[in-house]
Design an enzyme around this catalytic site. Structure first.
Site: not given
Length: 506
Positions: A270-271, A274, A300
């Protein structure tokens, strides 16, 4: 009088200078969440407050307004979607917003939230909401003051002013409408899944997963999908986040649970999503709108796309399951890829948002959105948050958080003053599904590429269609340009149905 190009360069120099100062604050904030000793929190709060005040002075200097006025009728401001037009337009928007905020408020918000995050971490660890309640009350009062200073359109509400910081041009009414339509589709799917005879064995995810091996596998996956560790790093914190300090320096964080595999692995993916967006923004546009993300919802979308549409796909694990089995022979050595894949896609109402499955995730966001609107409107007092949270959670999920750590204290956002941020997560899911569908249509068999560990074509597609544009287009316009249609919940619903109905044999 200087010519427009010279004025434009001076404008960019001023906003870049303010952005450099903001990046210094970001480094201090990252350090506070990773390596700073607890005893330094009050001093760090004072440092951040000072930098926030100076940054506000620089970014609201009347000289910027004068430059914008001088450039308003120049050829640099009237070429549709040109870099200069975008920069002038978006600098004007943020300048006008910032000018409405008193420096005292900016400094106080920075100071209070820096202190509050430290107290939130302690409260989350112990589950003691009462010790955090005074800090939440201060933050809500400050955010109400911020909303009042910024203002909102007729027929709107104070929360609109806060939401606009993260998703420009979107109102609370817009979000409420989108969420209502999404809920109508998600709840029946959730009910069908909960009633299915076939259910995954999720106990295999709660076996022993040594942290050192988790860290190695997570870093390997982040690197494989495209995060550049020559220009970034991965550290440990209480609540995972990504900080982009500028070209060549992007920091990811995660947290490990030796008895629960998904937390760190999917948090890292997830990160990384980003981070790859940050690394894909035009480096020569740092500090300007052309070098910045268009909205937090679009940001996001990048993290949710890599975490879920890529990372939870079976083809991803056709490539990564053998190394996972080698890393965790005791936990996964005798477990089939089908059982593992089903378990990481288990749909089961749970307490923690960041560990929620894709079907129930947006219900977590809707809860927070509704509570935030009530807090800012004054209809909900900060001290009543636990009761309101638990009542809503029980109604939506059929389970009640046993502790506040698993309830209203689980997220860092309120302690950081990020009210208005949560809706961007659900929007990000919708953007991600629509982007992925468009990429698959243009690139062909993405799942086949994932199965052999080839993630570069998808990343390059995202770079070309999304990252490189900075703030050239609004979020809604970007979606329409990239996918050919306005934002819709249909791609997300189709993605959820195509993933979960076969798994649960519905």
């Amino acid at each position: 009088m200087p010519d427009p190009p010279s004025l434009y360069q001076e404008l960019l120099a001023r906003v870049t200078k303010a952005a450099l100062l903001e990046s210094c604050s970001a480094v201090l904030s990252w350090d506070r969440e990773t390596y700073m000793p607890a005893g330094g929190n009050e001093h760090r709060a004072n440092q951040l407050s000072l930098l926030a005040g100076v940054g506000h002075q620089w970014s609201t200097d009347p000289g910027i307004g004068e430059l914008l006025d001088q450039l308003a009728d120049s050829e640099l401001a009237d070429a549709p979607d040109a870099d200069s037009t975008v920069n002038i337009r978006e600098i004007r928007r943020t300048y006008n917003r910032s000018r409405k905020l008193p420096q005292r408020l900016v400094e106080e918000l920075s100071r209070v939230t820096a202190l509050a995050q430290h107290h939130w971490a302690d409260s989350r660890r112990t589950g003691d909401f009462d010790s955090f309640a005074p800090w939440l009350s201060q933050i809500i009062d400050l955010k109400k003051e911020e909303a009042a200073a910024i203002g909102f359109s007729d027929g709107g509400e104070p929360y609109d002013a806060l939401l606009d910081e993260y998703e420009p041009g979107v109102s609370s009414a817009d979000i409420a409408s989108v969420f209502a339509a999404l809920r109508q589709e998600v709840v029946p799917l959730l009910d069908a899944i909960r009633g299915a005879e076939r259910q995954p064995d999720t106990s295999l995810l709660a076996r022993s997963y040594p942290i050192a091996q988790q860290a190695e596998l997570g870093r390997r996956a982040a690197e494989a999908i495209g995060f550049d560790f020559q220009k970034g790093r991965l550290d440990v914190t209480t609540h995972p986040f990504c900080s982009g300090f500028g070209p060549g320096d992007c920091r990811l964080t995660t947290r490990y649970d030796e008895s629960f595999f998904p937390a760190a692995f999917f948090g890292t993916l997830h990160e990384s999503g980003h981070g790859m967006y940050e690394q894909g923004l035009p480096a020569d546009g740092f500090g300007t709108p052309m070098g910045s993300c268009v909205s937090l919802g679009i940001h996001e979308s990048q993290s949710r796309l890599w975490e879920n549409l890529v990372g939870r796909s079976r083809s991803f694990w056709e490539h990564f399951y053998p190394p996972a089995q080698r890393a965790f022979p005791n936990a996964l050595g005798q477990t089939s890829i089908d059982d593992f894949h089903f378990s990481i896609n288990a749909v089961n109402p749970s307490f923690i948002r960041v560990e929620a499955d894709e079907v129930t995730y947006n219900l977590h966001i809707m809860l927070r959105f509704d509570l935030e609107r009530e807090l800012i409107s004054g209809n909900l007092k900060s001290g009543d948050v636990p009761e309101a949270w638990n009542a809503r959670f029980t109604s939506d999920f059929g389970i009640t958080p046993p502790t506040h750590s698993e309830g209203c204290l689980q997220d860092v956002h309120w302690s950081a003053g990020l009210l208005g941020y949560f809706p961007t997560y659900a929007l990000g899911n919708m953007y991600a599904a629509q982007f992925y569908a468009a990429a698959e249509e243009q690139l062909g068999d993405l799942q086949g590429l994932f199965a052999v560990g080839n993630f570069a074509p998808l990343l390059e597609w995202l770079r070309q269609n999304i990252h490189q544009h900075g703030q050239r287009f609004s979020a809604n316009r970007l979606v329409e340009i990239v996918t050919g249609t306005p934002l819709s919940n249909r791609p997300l619903i189709e993605q959820l149905s195509s993933r979960f109905r076969p798994l649960y044999r519905l």
